[in-house]
Design an enzyme around this catalytic site. Sequence first.
Site, short mmCIF file in Angstrom:
data_model
loop_
_atom_site.label_atom_id
_atom_site.label_comp_id
_atom_site.label_asym_id
_atom_site.label_seq_id
_atom_site.Cartn_x
_atom_site.Cartn_y
_atom_site.Cartn_z
CB CYS A 283 -0.85 -0.27 1.14
SG CYS A 283 -0.04 0.13 2.67
CD GLU A 383 -3.70 -0.13 -3.95
OE1 GLU A 383 -4.86 -0.69 -3.52
OE2 GLU A 383 -3.03 0.24 -3.07
N1 NDP Z 1 -3.01 0.69 4.21
C1 NDP Z 1 -2.33 -0.10 4.48
O1 NDP Z 1 -1.83 -0.16 5.65
C2 NDP Z 1 -2.50 -1.55 3.79
C3 NDP Z 1 -3.26 -1.33 2.79
N2 NDP Z 1 -3.33 -2.67 1.86
C4 NDP Z 1 -4.32 -2.68 0.81
O2 NDP Z 1 -4.95 -3.83 0.80
C5 NDP Z 1 -5.00 -4.33 -0.59
C6 NDP Z 1 -4.76 -5.69 -0.96
O3 NDP Z 1 -5.08 -6.65 0.00
P1 NDP Z 1 -6.31 -7.45 -0.38
O4 NDP Z 1 -6.48 -8.60 0.66
O5 NDP Z 1 -6.44 -7.86 -1.91
O6 NDP Z 1 -7.49 -6.29 -0.06
P2 NDP Z 1 -9.11 -7.13 -0.14
O7 NDP Z 1 -9.82 -5.53 0.09
O8 NDP Z 1 -9.44 -7.67 -1.43
O9 NDP Z 1 -9.16 -7.67 1.13
C7 NDP Z 1 -8.89 -7.57 2.26
C8 NDP Z 1 -9.68 -8.25 3.45
O10 NDP Z 1 -11.12 -7.87 3.42
C9 NDP Z 1 -11.81 -9.20 3.22
N3 NDP Z 1 -13.01 -8.65 2.62
C10 NDP Z 1 -13.14 -8.59 1.16
N4 NDP Z 1 -14.52 -8.21 1.01
C11 NDP Z 1 -15.16 -8.08 2.44
C12 NDP Z 1 -16.52 -7.55 2.64
N5 NDP Z 1 -17.43 -7.22 2.11
N6 NDP Z 1 -16.60 -7.64 4.32
C13 NDP Z 1 -15.53 -7.79 4.81
N7 NDP Z 1 -14.27 -8.13 4.65
C14 NDP Z 1 -13.93 -8.27 3.20
C15 NDP Z 1 -10.98 -9.87 2.45
O11 NDP Z 1 -11.35 -11.26 2.51
P3 NDP Z 1 -11.00 -12.18 1.28
O12 NDP Z 1 -9.92 -12.38 0.69
O13 NDP Z 1 -11.88 -13.50 1.38
O14 NDP Z 1 -12.08 -11.50 0.19
C16 NDP Z 1 -9.68 -9.70 3.03
O15 NDP Z 1 -9.67 -10.59 4.30
C17 NDP Z 1 -4.60 -3.27 -1.55
O16 NDP Z 1 -5.40 -2.31 -1.91
C18 NDP Z 1 -3.62 -2.52 -0.44
O17 NDP Z 1 -3.34 -1.08 -0.81
C19 NDP Z 1 -2.60 -3.70 2.24
C20 NDP Z 1 -1.62 -3.66 3.21
C21 NDP Z 1 -1.49 -2.35 3.80
O1 DGY Z 2 2.57 -1.10 3.01
C1 DGY Z 2 1.99 -2.09 3.26
O2 DGY Z 2 1.20 -2.76 2.31
C2 DGY Z 2 2.08 -2.43 4.66
O3 DGY Z 2 1.83 -1.31 5.45
C3 DGY Z 2 3.51 -2.89 4.96
O4 DGY Z 2 4.12 -1.68 5.30
#
Ligand code: NDP
Ligand code: DGY
Length: 495
Positions: A283, A383
Site C-alpha cells: 500500500c 492503485e
Molecule cells: N493501508 C495499509 O496499511 C495497507 C493497505 N493494503 C491494501 O490492501 C489491498 C490488498 O489486499 P487485499 O487482501 O487484496 O484487499 P481486499 O480488500 O481484497 O481484502 C482485504 C480483506 O477484506 C476481506 N473482505 C473482502 N470483502 C469484504 C467484505 N465485503 N466484508 C468484509 N471483509 C471483506 C478480504 O477477504 P477475502 O480475501 O476472503 O476476500 C480480506 O480478508 C490493497 O489495496 C492494499 O493497498 C495492504 C496492506 C497495507
Molecule cells: O505497505 C503495506 O502494505 C504495509 O503497510 C507494509 O508496510
Amino acid sequence: MEKIQELFINGEWVKPSSEEYLNKYNPSTGELYGKFAAASKEDVDRAIDAAYDAQKKWEKLTSVERSKYLYRLIDLIRQDRESLENLLMDEVGKPRKEAVQEVDGVLDQLQYYAEFARKITGDVVEGTKPERVIFQYKVPYGVVLAITPWNFPAAMIARKIGPALITGNTVVLKPSSDTPFVAGWIVEKVRQAGFPPGTVNLITGKGSVIGDYMTSHKKISVITLTGESRTGVQVMKSASSIMAKLILELGGKAPFIVWKDADLELAAKVLMWAKYWNAGQSCIAAERLYVHEDVYDKFLNLFIEKTKRLKIGEPRTSDMGPLINDQQLKKVSGFVEEAVNQGAKILYGGGKPQLPERYSKGFFYMPTILTDVRQDMKIFREEIFGPVIGAMKVGDDFDEVIELANDSDYGLASYLFTKDVSLAMKAAREIKFGELYINMPGPEATQGYHTGFRMSGQAGENSRYGVEEYVKVKNVYIDYSKDPTAGEVIPPYTD
Ligand SMILES: NC(=O)C1=CN([C@@H]2O[C@H](COP(=O)(O)OP(=O)(O)OC[C@H]3O[C@@H](n4cnc5c(N)ncnc54)[C@H](OP(=O)(O)O)[C@@H]3O)[C@@H](O)[C@H]2O)C=CC1
Ligand SMILES: O=C(O)[C@H](O)CO
C-alpha cells in the site's frame, strides 16, 4: 499431504459446520496449495460469542498479566520462525529476504505492543466545584473483528491482535482467502501460548460471502480492516448498522518525486525498493513517478539499468516473486495495456518473464516502466498493486508538483528526493499524505502512526496513537461534598 486449514473457535480447531472448503493456489507454480474452511454464519456466531464471553474475563486481567501471554507468543514465533518464513515464501510468493523481514516485523510489533503494559493511562480532571472530580478511564471496546490482507499477512495480523489484546479486547480474525495458512500458523502459536479460550478466534472464508454478516454483527465493537478502499467502503456501509468503531488501512497511490538537485543514485536505489518490494504489492509502493525535466532521462536510464539486474523467479532464489493470484496478474497487465492505448510508451518490461517450465504457470509479471504518462490516465489514478510504474516529466514549478502529488483519491505514503531543505520543509507542510519519506525508503516504523488521507482510510495503526484506537475514554463524575446540589440551578426540580 494436502494442507487443510480449519477454523479456530473458543480455543479449539474445528471443521466448518458446512463441511465446505475453498482452494488456495501456490502463486509461484499456479498449482493447488491447499484447502481452507469456508465458515458459515453459524460458525461466525460461535466465534463471536466465544470472543464476547471471553472478553469479560480478559479485560479483568491486568495489562501486565495480558502482556505475559504476548511475550509467550513472541517466544513461540521466534523459536519456529523458519517455518513461518517458508510459509510466506510458499503462500505469498515473497522472496526469502522479504519473508525474513516480515517475520522480523511480526516480532517487532508484538514486542512493541506487549511493552504497553502499565502504560495505558487515563486522567483525573478537576470538577466544576472543589469537591467534585472526574475520572477518565481508558477502557477496551469489547470484541474486535480483525480483517487482514494477503500482502503482509503475518505482519498485518500482529499489527491488529497486538494492540487489541494488550488493551483488554478479544479478537475474531478473518484473514485474506489468499493467505489462510499464515493466519492458521499464527493462531496455532496463540493456542500454544495458552491464551484463554475465546481470546483469539479464526474465521476463514470469502469476505464477499460472510463479510457483511460479520461486519454487522451486534456483538462486534471494533472493526479493523486492512484492504482495498472499495472493501473499506463496503465495511463502512455494513458496520453503520452496529456503529462499530472503524480502523481502516486502505489503498495507496504513492507519488515518488525526484527533484533536479536529488541524489539520483540514492533515489534510484530507493525506487527499486519502493516499486519492487513484494512485487509492488504494497500500500506504500511508489505508484506515480514525477521527475524534474533536467534529470528525467538520466534518472530513468539509471532506474532501468538497476531494474534489469532484478532476478525474477521462485521466492527462495530470486529478488522478486510472482503476484498473488491470476486475477491480480490480469489486473496489472490490464493497467499496462490501457496506458499504452492512451499514449504511454513502455521503456522496459511489459508481459510475463521467461521462466523454467515449473514456474511457467506462476502469476509472474515483468518489472515494467512506462513514460509519457499523463495525470488523467488510469495508471496514475487507480492503485496498480504490481511491479509497474508510469513516469511523468515535470517542470521547475515545485508548487505544481505538490499539486500533482496531492491530486489523488489516495493519501497514504509519498516520497521526495531533494537536497534543498526549504523545498523539503515546504513539502512536509503542504503534502496531504499520511506519510512523507524524504531522501529515504520506507516502510513505516512500528512507532510511527500509519494512517492515510482521503480513500486511504481512517484512524490508523502503530505508535501510541494506534494503541489508543482500541480504548474508549469513560468519564466518571463524583461529588463528595455534603450537599452536591448546593448552588446548583437544576430545573425543573423544586426543594
Ligand atoms: N493501508 C495499509 O496499511 C495497507 C493497505 N493494503 C491494501 O490492501 C489491498 C490488498 O489486499 P487485499 O487482501 O487484496 O484487499 P481486499 O480488500 O481484497 O481484502 C482485504 C480483506 O477484506 C476481506 N473482505 C473482502 N470483502 C469484504 C467484505 N465485503 N466484508 C468484509 N471483509 C471483506 C478480504 O477477504 P477475502 O480475501 O476472503 O476476500 C480480506 O480478508 C490493497 O489495496 C492494499 O493497498 C495492504 C496492506 C497495507
Ligand atoms: O505497505 C503495506 O502494505 C504495509 O503497510 C507494509 O508496510
